[in-house]
Design a protein around this motif. Structure first.
Motif, PDB file in Angstrom:
ATOM      1  N   MET A   1       0.846  -1.209   0.000  1.00 53.30           N
ATOM      2  CA  MET A   1       0.000   0.000   0.000  1.00 53.30           C
ATOM      3  C   MET A   1       0.884   1.263   0.000  1.00 53.30           C
ATOM      4  O   MET A   1       1.920   1.282   0.652  1.00 53.30           O
ATOM      5  N   THR A   2       0.461   2.307  -0.742  1.00 51.92           N
ATOM      6  CA  THR A   2       1.259   3.535  -0.795  1.00 51.92           C
ATOM      7  C   THR A   2       1.101   4.328   0.497  1.00 51.92           C
ATOM      8  O   THR A   2      -0.019   4.495   0.994  1.00 51.92           O
ATOM      9  N   ASN A   3       2.196   4.800   1.035  1.00 51.13           N
ATOM     10  CA  ASN A   3       2.152   5.655   2.221  1.00 51.13           C
ATOM     11  C   ASN A   3       2.164   7.114   1.756  1.00 51.13           C
ATOM     12  O   ASN A   3       3.169   7.598   1.226  1.00 51.13           O
ATOM     13  N   ILE A   4       1.030   7.816   1.963  1.00 52.83           N
ATOM     14  CA  ILE A   4       0.902   9.188   1.437  1.00 52.83           C
ATOM     15  C   ILE A   4       1.817  10.182   2.158  1.00 52.83           C
ATOM     16  O   ILE A   4       2.000  11.306   1.702  1.00 52.83           O
ATOM     17  N   TYR A   5       2.373   9.760   3.308  1.00 55.72           N
ATOM     18  CA  TYR A   5       3.264  10.669   4.046  1.00 55.72           C
ATOM     19  C   TYR A   5       4.732  10.441   3.712  1.00 55.72           C
ATOM     20  O   TYR A   5       5.591  11.160   4.193  1.00 55.72           O
ATOM     21  N   GLN A   6       5.016   9.419   2.923  1.00 52.31           N
ATOM     22  CA  GLN A   6       6.407   9.056   2.618  1.00 52.31           C
ATOM     23  C   GLN A   6       6.900   9.838   1.403  1.00 52.31           C
ATOM     24  O   GLN A   6       6.436   9.610   0.285  1.00 52.31           O
ATOM     25  N   LYS A   8       9.130  10.975  -1.779  1.00 54.76           N
ATOM     26  CA  LYS A   8       9.993  10.290  -2.743  1.00 54.76           C
ATOM     27  C   LYS A   8      11.185  11.197  -3.016  1.00 54.76           C
ATOM     28  O   LYS A   8      11.036  12.424  -3.031  1.00 54.76           O
ATOM     29  N   ARG A  96       6.073  14.700  -2.142  1.00 52.00           N
ATOM     30  CA  ARG A  96       4.824  13.918  -2.046  1.00 52.00           C
ATOM     31  C   ARG A  96       3.832  14.534  -3.016  1.00 52.00           C
ATOM     32  O   ARG A  96       3.856  15.707  -3.291  1.00 52.00           O
ATOM     33  N   CYS A 239      -0.450  18.841   5.939  1.00 52.30           N
ATOM     34  CA  CYS A 239      -0.429  17.438   5.481  1.00 52.30           C
ATOM     35  C   CYS A 239      -0.664  17.337   3.970  1.00 52.30           C
ATOM     36  O   CYS A 239      -0.125  16.457   3.318  1.00 52.30           O
ATOM     37  N   LYS A 243      -6.068  15.732   6.457  1.00 46.13           N
ATOM     38  CA  LYS A 243      -6.029  15.179   7.818  1.00 46.13           C
ATOM     39  C   LYS A 243      -5.788  16.226   8.906  1.00 46.13           C
ATOM     40  O   LYS A 243      -6.343  16.130   9.982  1.00 46.13           O
TER      41      LYS A 243
END
Ligand SMILES: Cc1cc2nc3c(=O)[nH]c(=O)nc-3n(C[C@H](O)[C@H](O)[C@H](O)COP(=O)(O)OP(=O)(O)OC[C@H]3O[C@@H](n4cnc5c(N)ncnc54)[C@H](O)[C@@H]3O)c2cc1C
Ligand code: FES
Length: 273
Positions: A1-6, A8, A96, A239, A243
């Protein structure tokens, strides 16, 4: 699953100074899969992180067609942008996104477009200018109305001649200093029927908060409908993904419901324009 807080990793492959306090950066994702997957709509934003300084929302200034590299234009205004301005070629940043609701290139096909920019608001609109020049036959008349504080603050000066091959450009400055022979005054002064009136057209506006209402009302006077006036709006963001509540305005999440709103939507949101 993609982590939206990570974030690239991306590498800075070019840096150009645009004005005394604005720089243009070319970025390239380190991972080829990230490069292939980076698709965005006009007006969407990225969250860019600078190690040791923090993370900020930014628009993309290059066409969505550019896959290998993409570009941003940044005005130095505080902590993170100052950290970014210290970086050099080959340094790394985190990215992100893209996030938010933008305008799909296909939704603009065969339309005439009025682009109205103030100051650093030209940055995300340059993405569309570039796209139009590469797909010219897909559009009707395209005009850019652009206002800056003075001629020294005009962004992408070295590209203006090229833009004029495919779109109509009209510039104005607030302050008549340094050998300026063009128009002086606010952008609303050059939003006139000669520059902007044409059939089946939409308007896209990006600039300082004070500009939106007066420009939208001027456009309405020229016959644009509220639903055809798109505003690229900014709020403080943390964010970027609905959130943290930092961007909330009268119950609307600018990071998710926007940052692109039609004037029809924005004028119903208290405190938005
Ligand atoms: C969707 C979106 C797209 C953006 N695109 C661009 C872009 O393409 N190029 C660009 O240069 N800037 C853009 N911005 C603005 C940019 O995010 C801010 O300049 C940046 O967050 C400032 O961070 P800082 O840490 O350097 O400054 P800070 O130290 O956080 O703040 C410096 C000053 O700027 C004010 N400020 C901070 N964030 C914002 C904001 N979002 N709107 C208005 N004032 C703010 C602060 O209140 C403070 O007065 C965009 C903002 C949003 C929300
Ligand atoms: S930026 Fe966090 S909710 Fe919008």
């Amino acid at each position: 699953m993609t982590n939206i807080y990570q974030p690239k990793e991306a590498i800075i492959s070019e840096i150009k100074r645009l004005t005394a306090n604005t720089k243009h950066f070319t970025l390239r994702f380190s991972n080829s899969r990230d490069r292939e997957n980076f698709n965005f709509d006009f007006g969407q934003f990225i969250m860019l992180s600078v190690l040791g300084f923090g993370e900020i929302p930014l628009g993309v200034s290059s066409s969505p067609d550019c896959k290998e590299n993409f570009e941003i234009g940044v005005r130095k205004s505080g902590t993170v942008t100052s950290g970014l301005f210290k970086l050099k070629l080959g340094d790394k940043v985190g990215l992100r996104g893209p996030f938010g609701k933008g305008i799909k290139p296909n939704d603009l096909k065969y339309k005439s477009i009025a682009l109205i920019a103030g100051g650093v608001g030209l940055v995300p609109l340059r993405s569309l200018i570039q796209y139009v020049s590469w797909h010219r036959k897909d559009f009707g008349r395209v005009s850019l109305i652009y206002g800056a504080k003075s001629r020294f603050e005009l962004l992408y000066k070295d590209e203006h001649k090229n833009w004029q091959k495919t779109i109509d450009t009209f510039f104005t400055v607030d302050e008549d200093i340094g050998d300026w022979t063009g128009q002086v005054g606010l952008v609303t002064k050059i939003c006139n029927p000669e520059n902007l009136k044409y059939e089946d057209s939409i308007a896209i506006v990006c600039g300082p908060p004070v500009m939106y209402k007066s420009v939208a009302e001027k456009l309405k006077g020229l016959g644009f409908q509220d639903k055809d006036i798109y505003l690229l709006l900014e709020r403080q963001m943390k964010c970027g993904v609905g959130k943290c509540q930092h961007c909330v305005c009268d119950g609307k999440y600018v990071c998710q419901d926007g940052p692109v709103f039609t004037y029809e939507e924005a004028k119903e949101i208290k405190g938005m324009v």
